[in-house]
Design a protein around this motif. Sequence first.
Motif, short mmCIF file in Angstrom:
data_model
loop_
_atom_site.label_atom_id
_atom_site.label_comp_id
_atom_site.label_asym_id
_atom_site.label_seq_id
_atom_site.Cartn_x
_atom_site.Cartn_y
_atom_site.Cartn_z
N GLN A 25 0.82 -1.21 0.00
CA GLN A 25 0.00 0.00 0.00
C GLN A 25 0.86 1.26 0.00
O GLN A 25 0.53 2.25 -0.67
N ILE A 26 1.98 1.24 0.72
CA ILE A 26 2.89 2.40 0.70
C ILE A 26 3.48 2.55 -0.71
O ILE A 26 3.59 3.66 -1.24
N GLY A 27 3.86 1.42 -1.32
CA GLY A 27 4.38 1.47 -2.68
C GLY A 27 3.35 1.96 -3.67
O GLY A 27 3.68 2.67 -4.63
N SER A 28 2.08 1.61 -3.46
CA SER A 28 1.01 2.09 -4.34
C SER A 28 0.87 3.60 -4.24
O SER A 28 0.68 4.29 -5.25
N LEU A 29 0.96 4.13 -3.02
CA LEU A 29 0.92 5.59 -2.85
C LEU A 29 2.14 6.23 -3.50
O LEU A 29 2.04 7.30 -4.12
N ALA A 30 3.31 5.58 -3.38
CA ALA A 30 4.52 6.11 -4.03
C ALA A 30 4.33 6.17 -5.55
O ALA A 30 4.71 7.15 -6.20
N GLN A 31 3.73 5.12 -6.12
CA GLN A 31 3.47 5.10 -7.56
C GLN A 31 2.54 6.24 -7.95
O GLN A 31 2.75 6.92 -8.97
N PHE A 32 1.49 6.44 -7.16
CA PHE A 32 0.56 7.53 -7.42
C PHE A 32 1.28 8.88 -7.40
O PHE A 32 1.10 9.71 -8.30
N GLU A 33 2.11 9.12 -6.38
CA GLU A 33 2.80 10.40 -6.27
C GLU A 33 3.80 10.59 -7.41
O GLU A 33 3.99 11.71 -7.91
N ALA A 34 4.43 9.51 -7.86
CA ALA A 34 5.36 9.61 -8.98
C ALA A 34 4.61 10.04 -10.24
O ALA A 34 5.07 10.93 -10.98
N HIS A 35 3.46 9.43 -10.49
CA HIS A 35 2.66 9.82 -11.66
C HIS A 35 2.14 11.25 -11.52
O HIS A 35 1.94 11.93 -12.53
N ALA A 36 1.92 11.68 -10.28
CA ALA A 36 1.46 13.05 -10.05
C ALA A 36 2.57 14.08 -10.19
O ALA A 36 2.32 15.28 -10.12
N GLY A 37 3.82 13.62 -10.36
CA GLY A 37 4.94 14.53 -10.54
C GLY A 37 5.69 14.87 -9.28
O GLY A 37 6.59 15.73 -9.31
N ASN A 38 5.35 14.21 -8.17
CA ASN A 38 5.99 14.50 -6.89
C ASN A 38 7.12 13.50 -6.65
O ASN A 38 7.00 12.57 -5.84
N GLY A 39 8.22 13.70 -7.34
CA GLY A 39 9.31 12.74 -7.33
C GLY A 39 9.93 12.52 -5.96
O GLY A 39 10.15 11.37 -5.55
N ALA A 40 10.24 13.59 -5.24
CA ALA A 40 10.90 13.45 -3.94
C ALA A 40 10.00 12.70 -2.96
O ALA A 40 10.48 11.80 -2.23
N GLN A 41 8.73 13.02 -2.93
CA GLN A 41 7.81 12.33 -2.03
C GLN A 41 7.68 10.87 -2.40
O GLN A 41 7.63 9.99 -1.54
N ALA A 42 7.63 10.59 -3.71
CA ALA A 42 7.51 9.21 -4.17
C ALA A 42 8.72 8.39 -3.74
O ALA A 42 8.60 7.23 -3.33
N LEU A 43 9.92 8.96 -3.83
CA LEU A 43 11.12 8.24 -3.43
C LEU A 43 11.13 7.97 -1.93
O LEU A 43 11.54 6.88 -1.49
N THR A 44 10.68 8.93 -1.15
CA THR A 44 10.61 8.74 0.30
C THR A 44 9.65 7.60 0.64
O THR A 44 9.94 6.74 1.48
N LEU A 45 8.51 7.57 -0.04
CA LEU A 45 7.53 6.51 0.19
C LEU A 45 8.05 5.15 -0.26
O LEU A 45 7.84 4.13 0.41
N ALA A 46 8.75 5.12 -1.40
CA ALA A 46 9.31 3.85 -1.88
C ALA A 46 10.33 3.30 -0.89
O ALA A 46 10.39 2.08 -0.63
N SER A 47 11.13 4.18 -0.30
CA SER A 47 12.10 3.75 0.72
C SER A 47 11.37 3.20 1.95
O SER A 47 11.80 2.20 2.54
N ALA A 48 10.26 3.84 2.32
CA ALA A 48 9.48 3.36 3.46
C ALA A 48 8.88 1.99 3.16
O ALA A 48 8.81 1.12 4.04
N ALA A 49 8.47 1.78 1.91
CA ALA A 49 7.93 0.47 1.52
C ALA A 49 9.00 -0.61 1.63
O ALA A 49 8.74 -1.72 2.12
N ARG A 50 10.22 -0.29 1.22
CA ARG A 50 11.31 -1.26 1.32
C ARG A 50 11.63 -1.58 2.78
O ARG A 50 11.90 -2.73 3.13
N ARG A 51 11.59 -0.57 3.63
CA ARG A 51 11.85 -0.82 5.05
C ARG A 51 10.77 -1.72 5.65
O ARG A 51 11.06 -2.57 6.50
N SER A 52 9.53 -1.52 5.20
CA SER A 52 8.44 -2.36 5.70
C SER A 52 8.62 -3.82 5.27
O SER A 52 8.33 -4.74 6.03
N LEU A 53 9.14 -4.02 4.07
CA LEU A 53 9.37 -5.37 3.57
C LEU A 53 10.47 -6.08 4.35
O LEU A 53 10.37 -7.28 4.63
#
Length: 260
Positions: free
Chosen positions: A66-94
Amino acid sequence: MRLIQSLAQSAPAGQRPRLAGVGSEAASLAAWLAWDMGDNGSARTWYGSAIKAARSAGDSLLAAYQIGSLAQFEAHAGNGAQALTLASAARRSLGPQRPAIADAWLSSVEALAHAAAGDQRAADRALIRSRATAERLPLEGPPPWPWVFVFDEAKVAACRVTCGARLGLADWVLTADTAALATGHAKQRALVVLDIAAGHLAAGRVEAAFALASRALDTGIEYRSGRIVERARTVRRSITSTSPPKVVREFDERLHGVYL
């Protein structure tokens, strides 16, 4: 969601984590539907609810998804920095014991985030990681839940086209087998077609670009997809001439009066 919440309140304590997981999936679906409608504020709210419910369920894999899904959404929305932060959080959760499909998918999400931030080299590195991992995925058998979709080299190629469209790199877009990538549901095909149109624009092929964009816009209107229509508007904004050619003026006429 109201039904799930009602059941959770009256369920024995041992059943509540399972129902929280169900609630997470329902909220994620609501987020995707809001995104498709172009209601980004509601999409963020629902993705937040999906993440919170997954954590309540005590399921780190679902939370990462779910965190990765939000990261994907933010990336498509053009919010690159936020998307990367969320993707890192998804990896930590894994954690270290993560399914290969999760690694491949998150690398593609990171590529989209880098493209949104305008970093071509970082996007390319993430795509290489994603492709290398996708090549090692089992060819048969269903993906592990909650990844209910197949992630393969074709998905990485489609991601590269999207990254190329965001970065204005015609060679990333037009060297791909675009006919093979434009598959699946009509709405998904329309989004790929708009990325291809952006690639034609980057190569200076205005006529070809807006012929494709018009086709995709028809699909967006037919399915009442605000996401497709907004992406079509993004393609149009890339032409800044005060005297656009006829094909662009005709596209403007199509967009006029579209309220989705």
